[in-house]
Design a protein around this motif. Structure first.
Motif, PDB file in Angstrom:
ATOM      1  N   GLY A 632       0.283  -1.872  -0.015  1.00  0.00           N
ATOM      2  CA  GLY A 632      -0.233  -0.032   0.035  1.00  0.00           C
ATOM      3  C   GLY A 632       1.297   1.314   0.178  1.00  0.00           C
ATOM      4  N   ILE A 633       0.087   2.274  -0.931  1.00  0.00           N
ATOM      5  CA  ILE A 633       1.081   3.471   0.342  1.00  0.00           C
ATOM      6  C   ILE A 633       0.090   4.560   0.916  1.00  0.00           C
ATOM      7  CG2 ILE A 633       1.353   5.537  -1.283  1.00  0.00           C
ATOM      8  CD1 ILE A 633       2.524   3.270  -2.718  1.00  0.00           C
ATOM      9  N   SER A 634       1.315   5.022   1.572  1.00  0.00           N
ATOM     10  CA  SER A 634       0.220   5.918   2.767  1.00  0.00           C
ATOM     11  C   SER A 634       1.101   7.070   3.062  1.00  0.00           C
ATOM     12  CB  SER A 634       1.162   5.222   4.312  1.00  0.00           C
ATOM     13  OG  SER A 634       2.101   5.493   4.643  1.00  0.00           O
ATOM     14  N   ASP A 635       1.137   8.307   3.149  1.00  0.00           N
ATOM     15  CA  ASP A 635       1.800   9.702   3.776  1.00  0.00           C
ATOM     16  C   ASP A 635       3.891   8.806   4.213  1.00  0.00           C
ATOM     17  OD1 ASP A 635      -0.259  11.114   2.637  1.00  0.00           O
ATOM     18  OD2 ASP A 635      -1.060  11.226   5.188  1.00  0.00           O
ATOM     19  N   SER A 642       5.750  -6.278   6.055  1.00  0.00           N
ATOM     20  CA  SER A 642       6.487  -6.838   7.425  1.00  0.00           C
ATOM     21  C   SER A 642       6.098  -5.822   8.337  1.00  0.00           C
ATOM     22  CB  SER A 642       8.292  -5.913   6.897  1.00  0.00           C
ATOM     23  OG  SER A 642       8.108  -5.398   7.006  1.00  0.00           O
ATOM     24  N   GLY A 643       4.997  -3.990   7.456  1.00  0.00           N
ATOM     25  CA  GLY A 643       5.282  -2.962   8.369  1.00  0.00           C
ATOM     26  C   GLY A 643       6.195  -1.788   8.064  1.00  0.00           C
ATOM     27  N   LEU A 644       7.427  -2.292   7.557  1.00  0.00           N
ATOM     28  CA  LEU A 644       8.060  -1.271   7.261  1.00  0.00           C
ATOM     29  C   LEU A 644       7.337  -0.111   6.699  1.00  0.00           C
ATOM     30  CD1 LEU A 644      11.569  -2.914   7.722  1.00  0.00           C
ATOM     31  CD2 LEU A 644      11.042  -1.664   9.120  1.00  0.00           C
ATOM     32  N   HIS A 645       7.910   1.232   6.316  1.00  0.00           N
ATOM     33  CA  HIS A 645       7.707   2.084   5.008  1.00  0.00           C
ATOM     34  C   HIS A 645       9.108   3.212   4.682  1.00  0.00           C
ATOM     35  CE1 HIS A 645       4.073   2.253   7.598  1.00  0.00           C
ATOM     36  NE2 HIS A 645       3.362   2.803   7.055  1.00  0.00           N
ATOM     37  N   PRO A 648       9.406   8.542   0.690  1.00  0.00           N
ATOM     38  CA  PRO A 648       9.677   9.176  -0.514  1.00  0.00           C
ATOM     39  C   PRO A 648      10.724   9.219  -0.986  1.00  0.00           C
ATOM     40  CG  PRO A 648       7.887  10.009   0.465  1.00  0.00           C
ATOM     41  CD  PRO A 648       8.647   9.285   0.778  1.00  0.00           C
ATOM     42  N   LEU A 649      11.353   8.774  -2.152  1.00  0.00           N
ATOM     43  CA  LEU A 649      13.465   9.048  -2.527  1.00  0.00           C
ATOM     44  C   LEU A 649      13.414  10.074  -3.648  1.00  0.00           C
ATOM     45  CD1 LEU A 649      14.411   5.559  -2.442  1.00  0.00           C
ATOM     46  CD2 LEU A 649      13.838   6.780  -0.008  1.00  0.00           C
ATOM     47  N   SER A 667      -2.637   0.151  -5.924  1.00  0.00           N
ATOM     48  CA  SER A 667      -3.059   0.281  -7.216  1.00  0.00           C
ATOM     49  C   SER A 667      -1.636   1.220  -8.773  1.00  0.00           C
ATOM     50  CB  SER A 667      -4.048   0.921  -7.332  1.00  0.00           C
ATOM     51  OG  SER A 667      -3.904   2.669  -7.231  1.00  0.00           O
ATOM     52  N   CYS A 668      -1.648   0.369  -9.530  1.00  0.00           N
ATOM     53  CA  CYS A 668      -0.884   1.699 -10.374  1.00  0.00           C
ATOM     54  C   CYS A 668      -0.619   2.728 -10.666  1.00  0.00           C
ATOM     55  CB  CYS A 668      -1.660   0.746 -12.231  1.00  0.00           C
ATOM     56  SG  CYS A 668      -0.297   2.129 -13.182  1.00  0.00           S
ATOM     57  N   GLU A 669      -1.406   3.881 -10.120  1.00  0.00           N
ATOM     58  CA  GLU A 669      -2.221   5.114  -9.881  1.00  0.00           C
ATOM     59  C   GLU A 669      -1.016   5.132  -9.159  1.00  0.00           C
ATOM     60  OE1 GLU A 669      -4.529   3.218 -11.321  1.00  0.00           O
ATOM     61  OE2 GLU A 669      -5.109   4.410 -12.496  1.00  0.00           O
ATOM     62  N   GLU A 670      -0.989   4.763  -8.081  1.00  0.00           N
ATOM     63  CA  GLU A 670      -0.937   5.050  -6.183  1.00  0.00           C
ATOM     64  C   GLU A 670       0.599   4.520  -6.990  1.00  0.00           C
ATOM     65  OE1 GLU A 670      -3.646   3.316  -2.784  1.00  0.00           O
ATOM     66  OE2 GLU A 670      -2.725   2.022  -3.522  1.00  0.00           O
ATOM     67  N   MET A 671       1.276   4.302  -7.362  1.00  0.00           N
ATOM     68  CA  MET A 671       2.599   3.542  -7.512  1.00  0.00           C
ATOM     69  C   MET A 671       2.685   4.851  -8.051  1.00  0.00           C
ATOM     70  SD  MET A 671       3.521   1.115  -5.267  1.00  0.00           S
ATOM     71  CE  MET A 671       5.195   1.752  -5.772  1.00  0.00           C
ATOM     72  N   LEU A 672       2.664   4.943  -9.237  1.00  0.00           N
ATOM     73  CA  LEU A 672       3.060   6.440 -10.063  1.00  0.00           C
ATOM     74  C   LEU A 672       3.532   7.603  -9.838  1.00  0.00           C
ATOM     75  CD1 LEU A 672       1.380   5.208 -13.616  1.00  0.00           C
ATOM     76  CD2 LEU A 672       3.521   5.133 -13.117  1.00  0.00           C
ATOM     77  N   GLN A 673       2.424   7.630  -8.545  1.00  0.00           N
ATOM     78  CA  GLN A 673       2.409   9.100  -8.155  1.00  0.00           C
ATOM     79  C   GLN A 673       3.514   9.133  -6.744  1.00  0.00           C
ATOM     80  OE1 GLN A 673      -1.170   9.203  -5.802  1.00  0.00           O
ATOM     81  NE2 GLN A 673      -2.283  10.644  -7.571  1.00  0.00           N
ATOM     82  N   TYR A 674       4.064   7.491  -6.331  1.00  0.00           N
ATOM     83  CA  TYR A 674       5.133   7.470  -5.663  1.00  0.00           C
ATOM     84  C   TYR A 674       6.270   7.687  -6.205  1.00  0.00           C
ATOM     85  CZ  TYR A 674       8.268   5.293  -2.577  1.00  0.00           C
ATOM     86  OH  TYR A 674       9.699   4.919  -1.914  1.00  0.00           O
TER      87      TYR A 674
END
Length: 754
Positions: A632-635, A642-645, A648-649, A667-674
């Motif tokens: 997933g993607i979060s702030d 594993s619970g790690l985050h 943004p690099l 989702s694809c959109e979420e990954m592209l935003q990241y």
């Protein structure tokens, strides 16, 4: 009533007088039957000392002298004829053995019942008191896991490893058809596998047994710790010492009850500890009981380490304690922590995510100590930084020493910190070619704390056997005499990682004393097989991190994956200013970095830490592969299973992101935003074989891709490229996509384009 009482006393006096006369006649008859040759045979069977054998041989009446020696050693007397009777049967003198019928104090049925009840009540009270005392130490001392036992059945195969049959419960000792009739049972287990816990659990279960329990019908159960019995050769004296001071039972009463009660269980815990300081008295009651020459009507359960040679001489059925499995651990957590909700399960998930910790958690005592310690620390909101393997391993070694101290208050002898000589031996073994993992006992002859470390379980004494390559050879430092089956011939560390831990203590000190010698030592070590040694050194001595990373960088092309992982962990274990390491970080990031779902949480943490440092200091990251980790993607960034985050690099030049079917993925959109947050991004590959081609017109408008950036998508069937000008996905020719992939030298977790 007075006359009746006087009559009873007169009758008792007559009985005692008759008993004494009978014993004297019995002794005279036996001595007359014993020739010199038979006496010498008995000396061998009864393990007489050479001096006693000489005394018998020189005596004009060898039979009388032999019986006199037995009386001096409390092995023969009124009511104590069983050992001699068994020995006579062993050498074929059955006719003489018949003479030796019990002639000591006997009880009528009611008196025996009363005496038995009094003895049972006293023992049960003691076992309950011990339980309360252990409970005050901590939950790891009283909490019980129904340990996995395996029965050795020689009929099941040629090799011993194939002959073990797993039992359902420890109570199978009394209910299993193959075991309930066995009178001598040996339970083997490595250090920490729960031998003492199991032995005491039998005693406590008997003390609190209900009618449904298979232990309810046992008349007397005696629990003795053999490490405390070296100066108490008599079983009856040992039992007497377990009773309250005000208990009216005499030694003679105890002897009479033990000999006459039909349902008797003796639990002798720690048979190896009985011989820990050398051979114990081979004529003690305990040795004869184990060899089925005394109290043959009793069911005797002996616990010991497998390396104890003395236990193999006993005519007993062998059981072995096995490692815990996942279901046992989960059941234990549910029963121990019903009030803490999900905290213990999360802690257990953390433990099971680490391969080494998981291997340790097969050992009951380490599982309990680690679990209770970690749950308590988490519940108290303590920040132990347990993702660092150095800190974590300090907890592991502390578990071994704290377990010994809880068993033996005298074990606190100042050896809780590693001995310099032991660390040097561990290091020299790793520097050898091939690596040395076991040593002859002669190497430790002046090692003052050998007993402490062997009793903790850190060091293991074992008989001379084939080495890991299958070759029968003597360990370094061993002589031919030391490899005899009757004595331990070598010493090894409990686990290879523990040897690395002790070796790292020596090498971390060497960094500050002689840096050149330290660098030369690195050349002799194999980083592929010693993946924990280098991080340990960096965690113990921060100044060692730079030279270690510098050395590993010279090997990264030869061993890319293990060496790269090792470098990440060394960087993460460095507990100090990381600014001097930025030059090393820059060189590491020139190679592709991959984070896999199969990586342990500790390794994932190490990779995230180095990548974050690179981004913060504007260091370019040439290629980053995220293989099946994103859920997933979060702030805070990409969420891992594993619970790690992963935050943004800003300096990633190329991404390759692989997802799996039927697994939660962004989702694809979420990954592209990241990925679009990287200021240096040039290429992005999305390899998700469960995706449909997304419609991202609205997303493209919000993405800040560089005009030269390219975004590829493979949905499991076809390749697409994102046209940033037309704002749509365009089907890509398979051959061209394949050429693009090969040109970028990306490895997408061994997937092949068709």
């Amino acid at each position: 009533m007075g006359n009746s009482s006087s009559k009873d006393e007169k009758d008792r006096g007559t009985d005692n007088s008759t008993s004494s006369i009978h014993y004297g006649q019995q002794k005279f008859k036996v001595s007359q039957e014993l020739t010199l040759q038979k006496c010498l045979e008995l000396c061998t069977v009864l393990n007489f000392r050479p001096a006693d054998c000489d005394r018998v041989e020189r005596s004009p009446k060898p039979g009388v002298t032999l019986l006199q020696i037995l009386e001096e050693r409390s092995l023969y007397g009124e009511g104590n004829c069983e050992i001699l009777r068994k020995a006579l049967e062993t050498i074929g003198m059955n006719r003489v053995a018949v003479i030796l019928q019990p002639c000591g104090k006997t009880f009528d049925p009611q008196e025996l019942t009363d005496k038995r009840k009094m003895l049972a009540d006293c023992l049960k009270l003691r076992y309950k008191d011990i339980y309360k005392l252990r409970q005050s130490v901590g939950p790891s001392e009283t909490s019980f896991i129904d340990l996995r036992l395996a029965l050795l059945d020689p009929k099941k195969g040629r090799r011993e490893d194939d002959q073990w049959i797993t039992l359902n419960s420890y109570l199978d000792i009394f209910t299993n058809s193959s075991l309930k009739q066995e009178m001598r049972i040996v339970i083997e287990g490595e250090p920490g596998f729960g031998k003492t816990t199991l032995a005491f659990q039998l005693a406590y279960s008997w003390a609190t047994a209900t009618k449904k329990s298979p232990l309810f019908d046992i008349g007397i159960l005696v629990f003795l710790q053999m490490g405390q019995m070296k100066r108490t050769p008599s079983i009856y004296e040992a039992i007497k010492l377990q009773l309250p001071i005000d208990c009216p039972l005499t030694l003679e009463d105890i002897e009479g009850v033990i000999q006459q009660i039909p349902s008797l269980v003796l639990t002798l815990d720690g048979w190896d500890e009985y011989f820990v300081e050398g051979p114990s008295d081979k004529n003690s009651h305990f040795v004869h009981i184990a060899n089925n020459m005394m109290l043959t009507h009793a069911k005797v359960i002996i616990t010991t380490r497998p390396c104890c040679p003395e236990v193999r001489k006993t005519p007993a059925v062998r059981l072995r304690l096995k490692e815990l499995i996942h279901e046992q651990r989960q059941k234990y957590i549910t029963e121990m922590y019903p009030h803490l909700g999900e905290e213990p399960k999360e802690t257990m998930a953390f433990i099971e995510d680490n391969d080494f910790l998981l291997s340790l958690c097969g050992i009951p005592i380490l599982f309990k100590l680690l679990l209770h310690g970690l749950v308590e620390d988490v519940h108290q909101n303590k920040d132990l930084n347990l993702n660092r393997v150095t800190v974590l391993f300090q907890h592991v070694v502390a578990c071994f020493t704290s377990h010994l101290k809880s068993k033996d208050s005298g074990a606190s002898s100042g050896f809780s910190t590693p001995d310099h000589k032991l660390c040097e031996i561990a290091c020299s073994g790793l520097l050898s070619e091939p690596p040395q993992t076991k040593w002859g006992t002669e190497l430790f002859h002046d090692f003052s704390c050998l007993e402490f470390w062997t009793r903790t379980g850190i060091l293991i004494k074992e008989d001379g056997v084939a080495d890991s390559c299958g070759l029968s050879r003597l360990p370094v430092g061993a002589t031919s005499s030391s490899s005899s089956p009757s004595t331990p011939s070598y010493i090894r560390f409990f686990h290879g990682m523990i040897q690395e831990w002790f070796a790292s203590q020596h090498l971390s000190r060497l960094v500050t004393k002689d840096l050149e010698m330290f660098k030369n030592s690195l050349l002799k070590l194999n980083p592929v097989h010693l993946v924990s040694l280098y991080p340990f050194i960096c965690g113990l001595e921060p100044s060692a991190t730079y030279p270690i990373l510098e050395f590993l960088l010279t090997l990264k092309d030869e061993f890319p994956y293990p060496v790269m992982d090792c470098m990440f962990q060394c960087f993460y274990e460095h507990d100090g200013d990381r600014t001097p390491l930025l030059d090393m970080v820059r060189k590491i990031c020139q190679k592709p970095v991959s984070i896999y779902n199969r990586n342990s949480r500790i390794l994932q943490s190490a990779k995230v830490a180095l990548l974050t440092t690179a981004s913060q200091h504007k260091i370019p990251i040439s290629k980053l592969n995220l293989v099946g980790v994103a859920t997933g993607i979060s702030d805070e960034g990409v969420m891992f299973k594993s619970g790690l985050h992963l935050p943004p690099l800003l300096t990633v030049e190329s991404y390759a992101i692989t997802g799996y079917r039927r697994r939660k993925t962004p989702s694809c959109e979420e990954m592209l935003q990241y990925v679009a947050k990287s200021q240096l991004l040039q290429r992005t590959w999305l390899y998700y074989n469960s995706w449909h081609v997304p419609s991202v017109h609205y997303t493209v408008r919000t993405l800040n891709f560089h005009e030269d950036s390219k975004v590829f998508l493979f949905n499991g069937k076809k390749w697409y490229i994102l046209d940033l000008v037309e704002r749509k996905w365009t089907k890509q020719d398979k051959g061209k996509a394949k050429r693009d992939m090969l040109g970028e030298t990306y490895l997408l977790d061994n997937y092949v384009l068709e």
